[in-house]
Scaffold this motif. Sequence first.
Motif, mmCIF file in Angstrom:
data_model
loop_
_atom_site.group_PDB
_atom_site.id
_atom_site.type_symbol
_atom_site.label_atom_id
_atom_site.label_comp_id
_atom_site.label_asym_id
_atom_site.label_seq_id
_atom_site.Cartn_x
_atom_site.Cartn_y
_atom_site.Cartn_z
ATOM 1 N N TYR A 155 0.984 -1.110 -0.015
ATOM 2 C CA TYR A 155 -0.094 -0.101 -0.149
ATOM 3 C C TYR A 155 0.839 1.148 0.049
ATOM 4 O O TYR A 155 1.768 1.496 0.865
ATOM 5 C CB TYR A 155 -0.812 0.167 1.220
ATOM 6 N N CYS A 156 0.564 2.185 -0.833
ATOM 7 C CA CYS A 156 1.351 3.559 -1.014
ATOM 8 C C CYS A 156 0.836 4.666 -0.234
ATOM 9 O O CYS A 156 -0.371 4.473 0.305
ATOM 10 C CB CYS A 156 1.417 4.006 -2.571
ATOM 11 N N ALA A 157 1.699 5.622 0.038
ATOM 12 C CA ALA A 157 1.255 6.625 0.899
ATOM 13 C C ALA A 157 1.770 8.136 0.324
ATOM 14 O O ALA A 157 2.860 7.950 -0.303
ATOM 15 C CB ALA A 157 1.621 6.514 2.452
ATOM 16 N N GLU A 158 1.425 9.018 0.581
ATOM 17 C CA GLU A 158 1.748 10.229 0.177
ATOM 18 C C GLU A 158 1.389 11.506 1.024
ATOM 19 O O GLU A 158 0.529 11.221 2.116
ATOM 20 C CB GLU A 158 1.264 10.817 -1.029
ATOM 21 N N GLU A 159 2.271 12.471 1.535
ATOM 22 C CA GLU A 159 1.873 13.298 2.345
ATOM 23 C C GLU A 159 0.505 14.177 2.332
ATOM 24 O O GLU A 159 0.112 14.433 1.059
ATOM 25 C CB GLU A 159 2.904 14.755 2.327
ATOM 26 N N VAL A 160 -0.228 14.570 3.281
ATOM 27 C CA VAL A 160 -1.406 15.353 3.254
ATOM 28 C C VAL A 160 -1.446 16.531 3.233
ATOM 29 O O VAL A 160 -0.562 17.375 3.906
ATOM 30 C CB VAL A 160 -2.173 14.810 4.679
ATOM 31 N N SER A 161 -1.988 17.533 2.606
ATOM 32 C CA SER A 161 -2.012 18.878 2.288
ATOM 33 C C SER A 161 -2.966 19.309 3.329
ATOM 34 O O SER A 161 -3.691 18.798 3.656
ATOM 35 C CB SER A 161 -2.132 19.299 0.799
ATOM 36 N N ASP A 162 -2.726 20.718 3.766
ATOM 37 C CA ASP A 162 -3.677 21.204 4.843
ATOM 38 C C ASP A 162 -5.191 21.395 4.253
ATOM 39 O O ASP A 162 -6.207 21.437 4.998
ATOM 40 C CB ASP A 162 -3.171 22.640 4.845
ATOM 41 N N SER A 163 -5.240 21.461 2.812
ATOM 42 C CA SER A 163 -6.787 21.673 2.300
ATOM 43 C C SER A 163 -7.494 20.493 1.992
ATOM 44 O O SER A 163 -8.666 20.522 1.587
ATOM 45 C CB SER A 163 -6.629 22.580 1.049
ATOM 46 N N VAL A 164 -6.750 19.102 2.224
ATOM 47 C CA VAL A 164 -7.652 18.140 1.706
ATOM 48 C C VAL A 164 -8.727 17.611 2.555
ATOM 49 O O VAL A 164 -9.699 17.379 2.304
ATOM 50 C CB VAL A 164 -6.454 16.704 1.694
ATOM 51 N N LEU A 165 -8.270 17.870 4.131
ATOM 52 C CA LEU A 165 -9.487 17.510 4.888
ATOM 53 C C LEU A 165 -10.314 18.369 5.332
ATOM 54 O O LEU A 165 -11.306 18.141 5.866
ATOM 55 C CB LEU A 165 -8.717 17.078 6.317
ATOM 56 N N ASP A 166 -10.386 19.728 4.917
ATOM 57 C CA ASP A 166 -11.356 20.814 5.099
ATOM 58 C C ASP A 166 -12.242 20.772 3.645
ATOM 59 O O ASP A 166 -12.138 21.364 2.804
ATOM 60 C CB ASP A 166 -10.569 21.826 5.173
ATOM 61 N N VAL A 167 -13.426 20.011 3.637
ATOM 62 C CA VAL A 167 -13.965 19.666 2.750
ATOM 63 C C VAL A 167 -15.539 19.657 3.015
ATOM 64 O O VAL A 167 -16.243 18.763 3.543
ATOM 65 C CB VAL A 167 -13.870 18.349 1.884
ATOM 66 N N CYS A 168 -15.903 21.011 3.073
ATOM 67 C CA CYS A 168 -17.473 21.203 3.212
ATOM 68 C C CYS A 168 -18.086 21.479 1.885
ATOM 69 O O CYS A 168 -17.633 22.052 0.948
ATOM 70 C CB CYS A 168 -17.493 22.328 4.318
ATOM 71 N N GLY A 169 -19.556 21.289 1.848
ATOM 72 C CA GLY A 169 -20.044 21.259 0.804
ATOM 73 C C GLY A 169 -20.733 22.573 0.512
ATOM 74 O O GLY A 169 -20.516 23.542 1.352
ATOM 75 N N PRO A 170 -21.125 23.073 -0.694
ATOM 76 C CA PRO A 170 -21.713 24.468 -0.824
ATOM 77 C C PRO A 170 -22.709 24.929 -0.034
ATOM 78 O O PRO A 170 -23.020 26.204 0.202
ATOM 79 C CB PRO A 170 -21.836 24.689 -2.430
ATOM 80 N N ASP A 171 -23.562 23.885 0.320
ATOM 81 C CA ASP A 171 -24.825 24.382 1.257
ATOM 82 C C ASP A 171 -24.411 24.159 2.776
ATOM 83 O O ASP A 171 -25.436 23.871 3.636
ATOM 84 C CB ASP A 171 -25.657 23.226 0.854
ATOM 85 N N GLU A 172 -22.993 23.960 2.918
ATOM 86 C CA GLU A 172 -22.667 23.626 4.448
ATOM 87 C C GLU A 172 -21.892 24.752 4.839
ATOM 88 O O GLU A 172 -21.381 25.617 4.080
ATOM 89 C CB GLU A 172 -21.844 22.251 4.654
ATOM 90 N N MET A 173 -21.703 24.717 6.341
ATOM 91 C CA MET A 173 -20.704 25.841 6.699
ATOM 92 C C MET A 173 -19.764 24.973 7.708
ATOM 93 O O MET A 173 -20.063 24.181 8.315
ATOM 94 C CB MET A 173 -21.602 26.967 7.654
ATOM 95 N N ASN A 174 -18.722 25.700 7.968
ATOM 96 C CA ASN A 174 -17.243 25.242 8.473
ATOM 97 C C ASN A 174 -17.794 25.820 10.159
ATOM 98 O O ASN A 174 -17.437 27.085 10.431
ATOM 99 C CB ASN A 174 -16.180 25.572 7.939
ATOM 100 N N HIS A 175 -18.317 24.863 10.826
ATOM 101 C CA HIS A 175 -18.254 25.430 12.392
ATOM 102 C C HIS A 175 -17.302 24.506 13.346
ATOM 103 O O HIS A 175 -17.425 23.383 13.640
ATOM 104 C CB HIS A 175 -19.686 24.878 12.811
ATOM 105 N N ASP A 176 -16.299 25.489 13.863
ATOM 106 C CA ASP A 176 -15.299 24.874 14.599
ATOM 107 C C ASP A 176 -14.729 23.624 13.691
ATOM 108 O O ASP A 176 -14.280 22.672 14.659
ATOM 109 C CB ASP A 176 -15.798 24.572 15.739
ATOM 110 N N GLY A 177 -14.382 23.794 12.607
ATOM 111 C CA GLY A 177 -13.799 22.733 11.910
ATOM 112 C C GLY A 177 -14.365 21.562 11.612
ATOM 113 O O GLY A 177 -13.970 20.562 11.061
#
Length: 1253
Positions: A155-177
């Motif tokens: 199984y392969c791996a690559e580094e995680v970018s800061d923006s990968v995990l912050d994925v909220c939809g257009p009808d959603e809001m980021n509330h405390d992460g």
Amino acid sequence: MLALANILILTVIVGLMFLPPECSPDGHTLLQNPYRSTRFSSQRLQQSSLQDLVCDHSLTPGWYQFQIFSKPAMMPTTCVEMHHCGTQAPVWLSLGQGETLPRPLEVKQLTACAAWQFYFSSSKDCCLFRIPVTVRNCGDFYVYLLQPTQGCMGYCAEEVSDSVLDVCGPDEMNHDGACRAKQPPMLSAPEVKVALLGSNVYLKCSFEARSENSSLGYVVVWSRVSPEGQREELKQETTVQTFSLIELDGINLRLGDKIYCSCSSFFLDSPDIQGTPVESEEFFAGIMLSAESPSISEDRREYNLTIESTVPIPCPSENTPQEGYENRLGQNVALSSCHVELNQMSCENGICSRAVVFYTAVNDFVQDGDRNTEIMIQPIVSQNFLWSGYSPQSVQIHVNDVPSAYCYLFSDPHVVTFDGRGYDNYKPGTFVLYKTTVWEFEVHVRQWKCGSLHHPGSCACGFVARDGGDVIAFDMCNGQLRRTKPHLSVRSRSLSRSSVIFSSGAFVRADVFDWGMSLTLRAPSSHFGRTEGLCGTFDGDPQNDFHRPGGIGAADASHFISAWRVPPGSSLFDRVPFYQSSPNVRHYCNCDKEPHDPSRWLLSQRVPAHGTCSHHGSMNYPAVIPALDVTAEYISSVEIVQGMEKDSSEATPTWQEVDNSQTRRTTQMAPDKLFDGSGLSVRADGRSHSMNVRRLIQRRQKRQSKLHIFNSTHRSLTRSNLESFAYFFPDDHRTDQQPEPSLSWPTSSGLSKAHASSLCWSVVANSSVAVGCTQLLGRVLGIAVDMCMQDLQLKEDLVWLNATVPLLENECERKIIQEGGASQQEDALALLRCPDLCNGNGLCSDWGCVCFPGFGSYDCSVITDQIPEITGLENAGLCDIQHHECSTVRVFGQGFQDSSQLKCEVVKEKFVDGEWVLEDPQFLPASFLSPTNVDCRLPIGNAQMSDGLEREIIDDKPIARWQIKVSNDGHGFSNAKVLTLFDGACQICRPHAEGLCTLREKTCNIDGICYDEGDLNPSSPCLMCHPDSSQFTWSIVEKNQPPLFRAPQADLQTFQGENFVYQLMASDPEGSAVLFTLVSGPEGAALAPAGLLIWKATLTPKQTFQFVVTDDCNAETRAVLQVIVRPCSCLNGASCVTNMNFPPGSGEYLCICPSGLEGERCEVNFSACESNPCYAGRCVDGLSSYTCLCPPGMTGPSCGEDVDECASAPCFPGVGCHNTLGSFVCGLCPEGYAGDGRNCKRESRLFRISLNF
């Protein structure tokens, strides 16, 4: 970094409350090998440090987090080249169209791919292997549910970018992460469905949130009903998806479970506030049996049994049986099939597979009361763990017992109806004895005069039974009293129904004497309340038996009998009624593999036509009295009368014998067995016999010369009247006003009542059957004695003393069958099977008397020395099924006789525990050749088709062994010789006592069939028998030559615009099929797999076609074909068409010329004026046309139309105009005018004046 920090803070807060367990440090394992990085090349490890290669084939299944140098990492989502990530085949995460990585706290099931490149090939496959992977977003890192890989993959791996995990939809809001909606939704009722992921079966609980805010979490609880009926929780899952999956793994959740799921919602930032749980409906996982009716009766009605699976059926490649076997049916219920196939289909409305079979109650004629039958499916044997051992829940059927009934017509005759009412019918003639209102079934009886010198009387002399389109007659009425034996004929026979024991279970039995016959009729339970005729109504009430046709009551027995008398020429004896064929009768099966019926002692003839299924499968025809073959004694032939028409000239009888096979000791067989083993149950001298039916076709002779006119009442019959009868039966024409006999004691001969009673009790009550069946007969014994006394009173002849003894036999048999008390009636059984206990000249068996040497007949009363001797069988008793049909065997011996009773006893031997064991004997007709030679037929079809042969595995035991005996009279049988059937391709057999064979060398035994070395697979020439490689499987052909392409003998040509069609030819040296594939060619060209080349020719002068020809073994031949394109040389707008007088590919064409042109290329313009088309006009020729110049007065295309000149008023005003062809004529000018009518001028007038002076 701020967003990531918020996510980390939210993760800590949420994790303390409801963080998924796999996100906690103890819930997953770290994979920190830096070699797993996509940037790391594995080439040097393969060259120097193979032990350091990353190989996950031994990875423990579980949750893992990737880290590279202590930093979070994730699996790459794009293809990774080989020899990276520290392994040979790197595994990366493949996202399909529309697929994304999970959002915070969300979990998704995705697919990982392994990249690979085949050696000596330039092609690469980024997804040669697929591995299911479950991914969970834990906020600031991902965890993966990983499985061991196949081979050395990593199984392969690559580094995680800061923006990968912050994925909220257009009808959603980021509330405390975290992504969340403002309000929690109202959840719909969840629905449980089946989901098939790969080869694993999951249950999916789906629901809907009535809100567009996706920052919600859901709690899903799975539960099931325990065997004790209690609800037990299986799994609780917190998820952000609107569904939850649980696997049907066969351990925690099994087939047969009743499953529920409930769901509730909560805010991700407030997990302690949850909505109201909503529960799904019950979901049953497995196979369900549904019966149309849980309670049925023995009335032949059919019902549906539906088998449905709510779980997808596994693929056949997994060796999972796709069928169920219903058993434990006993003799109560029959199914239309014991084998049910559940095929794969898409799941709709909760059903993933469905099959329907039919069930019905078995009519067994036994008064065994109501009983329950359980229809079950055998536990499934499968390599699929989920299905292995699964046994669906059974369904119970309650069978209501419906009684059958018997009607008796004995001696002169005394009638006992189905409901037990007795009366006497002294009237001669033809009567309807038994008729049912639910099916075209009826029995007519004929009675002739058989009274004494002092009293009138009648006796039955024949009957005709009709079942649908079949009419079977057993008749001795066309003869003289005490001088005629019965004649059996079959009229208008349809192949599905012809027997005395009919498919409904009704039967007619005749006890034959020299004065006529007595009849016993049985009505099956399906006829309850639906009969009419002299046998009554069969409804349990004897008081309403006297009914006329239509249900009208009769005043007394005399009026009742007269109402059912059939007019002359209208009975079944004289004509066959029209019958419209009914639909095919459904076959039914006995699915009880090990019958546990306590009445196994009965000679039950529940014999199916094919295996255990037949259209008699719902019937059980029990019998106790064995039957013997005495056909030659009673009939000289069996007529199959194709019609009742009479020829005006004398017809010469022509006979054609078809079949003479029968079963020696069978009295009740299925209808379709009439001509190959069964027959009419007939009795001679008080015993039951089976009539061996010889199929003979005869043209009916006219019998007017044999008619006997007894009194003047018949003289009014015309010749046409007589020709409407099959034969003249005078008693049909006698008056119906015959008075009842006036009887008194003593008789005219001086016989007193006391003496008659003494005689009847001595003969009837003291008969062996009366003594043995005393406990069963009851009041019937007294009835039989009373009948005997009435016969003596009426006939005054002691020959009638034993006429009612067969009534005791029939009634005793009926009691044993209906009451099922065989174990307490051994003496009665012995007497019924073996009359007079075989007279001491034999042993009593279940199938009748087994006579000692020198004795024969059904009661061993006949001394015989006609037992033949067998000296040997052809080919020393060996038959190789590879070279011979092996369905008959030539028997050599001495003492064989050309007799209608000549038959063979064939007994199959079965090898059990090291010795040969005999099965039940079968009796088949023998073909007489000479006193020293006969042919015996085996009870199998073509032996090479394994019909009746056991050929699962070829070993040292032969295919089959049959013990052969021969009898001249059907009673005394010869010594036995053994016939051995073997497969010469694999076995070497020699005649010896052990009966075993030896296996040949250099042979293959594949699927129970033997093949010599080098034999090809019948379905694939790429496989062959190669014993050195494998004796039990096919081997691949080592040397396979490519196909041979047959190039055209000359260059192929076509012409511009032609639809070029040409058949390419190729053959394979090994004889396999060849396949054509077009590699390249002009635009629009197509090449069919069979080699048909199709192309619309273009302007290019030459075109090249490249194609490949392959055989079944993938050997190929490449070829090139060139086609020359010729221009179309037709002139003046003519078109080119293919000249069919030349072969395809010649390029020859014909020109289709426009009108007015001719010539090979349409270059000649012929004159259109040669035919003078313009009549009086002048013709001017043009190119493929002409023009007519018309003279004055004519017009039209051919100058054939006259111009009406009068229309333009050419004449002088007032003058009439008359039109003529091409001109016109004007009339006379008016008075005072002169001219030609067209032009008129006024005339000058001269005035004369007279003067008178």
